[in-house]
Design an enzyme around this catalytic site. Structure first.
Site, PDB file in Angstrom:
ATOM      1  N   ARG A  39       0.815  -1.219   0.000  1.00 48.32           N
ATOM      2  CA  ARG A  39       0.000   0.000   0.000  1.00 48.32           C
ATOM      3  C   ARG A  39       0.848   1.268   0.000  1.00 48.32           C
ATOM      4  NH1 ARG A  39      -4.700  -2.237   4.036  1.00 48.32           N
ATOM      5  NH2 ARG A  39      -6.029  -3.020   2.364  1.00 48.32           N
ATOM      6  N   LYS A 201     -18.362 -16.546   2.835  1.00 51.12           N
ATOM      7  CA  LYS A 201     -19.784 -16.526   3.167  1.00 51.12           C
ATOM      8  C   LYS A 201     -20.664 -15.946   2.075  1.00 51.12           C
ATOM      9  CE  LYS A 201     -18.992 -15.445   8.031  1.00 51.12           C
ATOM     10  NZ  LYS A 201     -18.997 -14.157   8.755  1.00 51.12           N
ATOM     11  N   GLY A 353      -9.778  -8.506  -0.114  1.00 54.77           N
ATOM     12  CA  GLY A 353      -8.562  -8.671   0.675  1.00 54.77           C
ATOM     13  C   GLY A 353      -7.896 -10.015   0.443  1.00 54.77           C
ATOM     14  N   GLY A 376     -13.831  -4.004   0.677  1.00 54.17           N
ATOM     15  CA  GLY A 376     -15.209  -3.562   0.908  1.00 54.17           C
ATOM     16  C   GLY A 376     -15.651  -2.504  -0.087  1.00 54.17           C
TER      17      GLY A 376
HETATM   18  P1  ADP Z   1     -12.218 -11.687  -0.013  1.00 57.31           P
HETATM   19  O1  ADP Z   1     -11.451 -11.172   1.174  1.00 57.31           O
HETATM   20  O2  ADP Z   1     -11.374 -11.835  -1.214  1.00 57.31           O
HETATM   21  O3  ADP Z   1     -13.483 -10.928  -0.263  1.00 57.31           O
HETATM   22  P2  ADP Z   1     -13.534 -13.667   1.619  1.00 57.31           P
HETATM   23  O4  ADP Z   1     -13.088 -12.936   2.836  1.00 57.31           O
HETATM   24  O5  ADP Z   1     -14.967 -13.657   1.289  1.00 57.31           O
HETATM   25  O6  ADP Z   1     -12.673 -13.186   0.351  1.00 57.31           O
HETATM   26  O7  ADP Z   1     -13.156 -15.209   1.757  1.00 57.31           O
HETATM   27  C1  ADP Z   1     -11.859 -15.672   1.883  1.00 57.31           C
HETATM   28  C2  ADP Z   1     -11.774 -16.866   2.758  1.00 57.31           C
HETATM   29  O8  ADP Z   1     -12.649 -17.890   2.355  1.00 57.31           O
HETATM   30  C3  ADP Z   1     -10.398 -17.467   2.742  1.00 57.31           C
HETATM   31  O9  ADP Z   1      -9.797 -17.280   4.011  1.00 57.31           O
HETATM   32  C4  ADP Z   1     -10.615 -18.930   2.430  1.00 57.31           C
HETATM   33  O10 ADP Z   1      -9.843 -19.792   3.218  1.00 57.31           O
HETATM   34  C5  ADP Z   1     -12.085 -19.106   2.740  1.00 57.31           C
HETATM   35  N1  ADP Z   1     -12.648 -20.257   2.005  1.00 57.31           N
HETATM   36  C6  ADP Z   1     -12.697 -20.417   0.683  1.00 57.31           C
HETATM   37  N2  ADP Z   1     -13.205 -21.628   0.374  1.00 57.31           N
HETATM   38  C7  ADP Z   1     -13.480 -22.252   1.546  1.00 57.31           C
HETATM   39  C8  ADP Z   1     -14.005 -23.527   1.885  1.00 57.31           C
HETATM   40  N3  ADP Z   1     -14.367 -24.405   0.951  1.00 57.31           N
HETATM   41  N4  ADP Z   1     -14.139 -23.807   3.205  1.00 57.31           N
HETATM   42  C9  ADP Z   1     -13.777 -22.924   4.143  1.00 57.31           C
HETATM   43  N5  ADP Z   1     -13.267 -21.711   3.886  1.00 57.31           N
HETATM   44  C10 ADP Z   1     -13.122 -21.360   2.587  1.00 57.31           C
HETATM   45 MG    MG Z   2     -11.734 -11.428   3.278  1.00 62.14          MG
END
Ligand code: ADP
Ligand code: MG
Length: 394
Positions: A39, A201, A353, A376
């Site tokens: 960053r 989620k 992230g 976000g």
């Molecule tokens: P971002 O930060 O890119 O928006 P998220 O925070 O929504 O992504 O999700 C990232 C997390 O989701 C990672 O830490 C990853 O380990 C978890 N994840 C992905 N697939 C699975 C799975 N099948 N079971 C449990 N956790 C998962």
């Molecule tokens: Mg995340």
């Protein structure tokens, strides 16, 4: 919205909101050590442009979540120190964020000089978007520039309030790039337009799914989010992570999508959430006691084909638990597909992230059209929300 090249910066006090919210660690001797400095590096082009134009660069940022006032643990001083190394130029630091002492320091700054102000979150008014704080910040500046896309979805004193009291405002180079790419996605995307959503989620991303379904030809789902959808559609998901209270919503989204939402057809499963747990590929239902930790090879192959046919691709959310190398294949495979699609002429954007961490680890980062710095903020943009920090510059 004015860009840096539209602004007359010579001799001006240019107050720049940057995102210096870098990870900090405690070193062996209890000292604060700067983690990943991406960053800080990302801000260099804007800082150098202002210096070259003869402006005085005054940088402000939040760092971490200090509770109730100044906390040395979250000081920006080590960041200022590191910035001096990166710029190979002196960088002054102010232990205060506003007030007469800061104004004096700015007055003493030469043209082209750089000053870093202490953490904006040390002041209670920052997150409350307090008008007095906004005025105090504005009093330090002739020109306000926002280059912190990652904070643009928050109406804080340093991102929104301040703009009301500075006559001239504009976007920094980072922010300009972010807005240009993300607007391209939503305004006139070339089709086929494919979105890939994954991650932890469904509940975090329902708004994004709904908004993207209005735009995309295909929505590919991966990650833990898949198992909420699969469960909702009556499949066995074993002990995979899913959200019981989102089943209804997932079912209704899937129905509304009329075949445009694709779900994994095979999975990499294990009996434990452990990189070294024995793994195997299963198709269809996931047996009891097994959890899916990555998409399977057939799903990856199918998703790849769809990505390689696309003209526009946006990706948020890992396909599996990529933090464990033995379950990173799906995520890195999608990263590679995006890189190949980019080389074939597609516009590709990745954000979030964990997604950005994944794309960096995959080694394909430089072969993607745009990797967004905002987690976000990017999701809110894709949802169609106005970002207060961006709207304030219009
Ligand atoms: P971002 O930060 O890119 O928006 P998220 O925070 O929504 O992504 O999700 C990232 C997390 O989701 C990672 O830490 C990853 O380990 C978890 N994840 C992905 N697939 C699975 C799975 N099948 N079971 C449990 N956790 C998962
Ligand atoms: Mg995340």
């Amino acid at each position: 919205m004015k860009t840096l090249s539209d602004l007359d910066l010579k001799g001006k006090r240019v107050l720049v909101r940057v995102d210096f919210n870098v990870p900090l660690h405690t070193g062996a001797n209890g000292e604060t050590v700067l983690g990943d400095d991406t960053r800080v590096r990302a801000a260099l082009s804007t800082i150098n442009a202002i210096r070259e134009a003869g402006g005085k660069t005054i940088l402000m940022s939040h760092l971490g979540r200090p509770k109730g006032g100044p906390d040395p643990q979250f000081s920006l001083q080590p960041v200022a120190h590191h910035l001096a190394t990166l710029l190979n130029a002196p960088v002054a630091f102010s232990a205060e964020t506003t007030g007469p002492a800061v104004a004096d320091q700015i007055a003493a700054l030469p043209e082209g000089g750089v000053l870093v102000l202490e953490n904006t979150r040390f002041l209670a008014g920052e997150t409350k978007n307090d008008e007095n704080l906004a005025r105090d910040l504005a009093a330090l500046a002739d020109v306000y520039v926002n280059d912190a896309f990652g904070s643009a979805h928050r109406a804080h004193a340093s991102t929104e309030g301040v703009t009301r009291f500075v006559g001239t405002t504009g976007v920094g180079l980072l922010m300009q790039r972010e807005v240009e790419y993300l607007r391209k996605l939503l305004k006139n995307p070339e089709h086929p337009f494919v979105a890939i959503l994954g991650g932890a989620k469904v509940s975090d991303k329902i708004g994004v799914i709904e908004a993207l379904l209005e735009k995309v030809d295909t929505l590919l789902i991966g990650g833990a989010m898949s198992y909420t959808f699969l469960k909702a559609l009556g499949h066995e998901v074993g002990s995979s992570k899913y959200e019981e209270d989102k089943l209804e919503e997932a079912r209704s989204l899937f129905k509304r999508a009329e075949g445009r939402i694709l779900l994994p057809v095979d999975h990499l499963v294990a009996a434990a959430f452990d990189n070294d747990a024995p793994q195997r590929v299963v198709e269809g239902g996931i047996p009891e006691g097994q959890m899916a930790l990555d998409i399977g090879p057939d799903t990856l192959a199918h998703y790849r084909t769809i990505v390689l046919n696309a003209q526009t691709v946006v990706w948020n959310g890992p396909m599996g638990v990529f933090e464990m190398p033995n379950f990173a294949r799906g995520t890195f495979g999608i990263a590679e597909a995006l890189a190949e699609a980019t080389e074939k002429g597609a516009l590709t954007v990745v954000g979030g992230g964990d997604s950005v961490a994944a794309i960096t680890q995959s080694g394909f980062e430089d072969r993607i059209s745009h990797v967004s710095t905002g987690g976000g903020a990017m999701l809110e943009f894709l949802e169609g929300h106005t970002l207060p920090g961006v709207a304030a510059l219009d």
